[in-house]
Design an enzyme around this catalytic site. Structure first.
Site, PDB file in Angstrom:
ATOM      1  N   CYS A 134       0.852  -1.196   0.000  1.00  0.00           N
ATOM      2  CA  CYS A 134       0.000   0.000   0.000  1.00  0.00           C
ATOM      3  C   CYS A 134       0.883   1.241   0.000  1.00  0.00           C
ATOM      4  CB  CYS A 134      -0.923  -0.029   1.216  1.00  0.00           C
ATOM      5  SG  CYS A 134      -1.923   1.455   1.425  1.00  0.00           S
ATOM      6  N   CYS A 137      -0.094   3.645   2.868  1.00  0.00           N
ATOM      7  CA  CYS A 137       0.411   3.190   4.174  1.00  0.00           C
ATOM      8  C   CYS A 137       1.887   3.547   4.338  1.00  0.00           C
ATOM      9  CB  CYS A 137       0.221   1.683   4.305  1.00  0.00           C
ATOM     10  SG  CYS A 137      -1.487   1.116   4.147  1.00  0.00           S
TER      11      CYS A 137
END
Length: 281
Positions: A134, A137
């Site tokens: 991600c 993230c």
């Protein structure tokens, strides 16, 4: 004894007189003992022994240095994983492993998540669901580490989505990065998803729930439905027994119930009679 002394004098005389001139490159003898050193090919065995006995260190200690080296050819043939395990090269940390603070913990299993929430007491616990793939993230992680450093009283639980997909599905986590706030007997306070651009949402929730509170009772952790769903998931090694309903602290006696029933029946009869009288009038 005389033979030994004679040989020792012979060796010292021959070895002491033999020198080599560096400029000329030839060997000369400043003094020669007649009958012993006049010819170079005589007493060859004695000459070898004298060379072995000769020492130029003058009583100094001799230190032998051992040279340690690594065969570069063999080093390149070793796989990288084996080099990391054997310590030949240093292990490179992943982005979710850099900057971790003492109050940040990686969740190993569903049981570990449940136990960590129950053992936190009144401490505010933030569960961070992330994925190594991600991008949001990864961009947000350094700021999360800074906030964890600024708030050492908080507990951060990191849940790797790639390792615990089944658990995340059971907890209805489908958007990353995703956060949940828990505290004591209150259980879950809030949940939301935010990125690096919407970090204000995380800071606002942190400022709202970091105030000192005293919750009555033990920590709640996950909801009963979530615990039952985790236990029903066959992919997870998690067991849960529902808690029995607590007994009623003020139970109603049976006599009182019967009296209440009789009173309600009398009241209903009186109301019916009044209604009939009103209709007749």
């Amino acid at each position: 004894m005389a033979k030994v002394l004679g040989k020792a004098n012979l060796f010292s005389a021959c070895d002491y007189t033999q020198k080599r001139i560096q400029k000329g490159g030839c060997s000369l003898y400043s003094k020669r003992i007649p009958g012993f050193c006049c010819k170079t090919n005589r007493f060859t065995s004695l000459k070898i022994k004298s060379m072995a006995l000769r020492c130029d260190f003058n009583g100094q200690r001799v230190v032998y240095l051992e040279k340690k080296f690594v065969n570069k050819r063999r080093f390149h043939q070793v796989p990288i994983k084996a080099q990391i395990q054997s310590g030949l090269i240093g292990k490179t940390l992943k982005w979710w492993e850099t900057g971790l603070q003492p109050n940040m913990k990686e969740v190993a299993s569903a049981q570990d998540l449940v136990d960590s929430l129950l053992n936190a007491g009144d401490k505010l616990v933030i569960v961070d669901f992330y994925s190594p793939a991600c991008g949001g993230c990864r961009a947000l992680f350094p700021k999360i580490c800074q906030l964890a450093k600024m708030n050492p009283d908080l507990q951060f639980l990191q849940v790797n989505y790639e390792k615990h997909k089944s658990m995340c599905y059971t907890l209805n986590v489908h958007v990353l990065p995703f956060f949940r706030f828990y505290r004591g007997a209150q259980g879950r306070l809030c949940q939301f998803s935010c990125t690096n651009a919407t970090i204000k949402k995380f800071k606002d929730a942190l400022a709202k729930h970091t105030t000192d509170r005293c919750s009555l009772g033990p920590a709640k952790g996950l909801d009963e439905k979530e615990l039952s769903a985790l236990a029903a998931n066959k992919d997870l090694s998690f067991t849960y027994k529902p808690k029995p309903d607590p007994p009623n602290p003020n139970p109603v006696p049976a006599k009182e119930e019967s009296s209440l029933v009789s009173e309600t029946s009398l009241n209903s009869k009186e109301s019916e009679e009044k209604s009939l009288v009103g209709a007749g009038g």
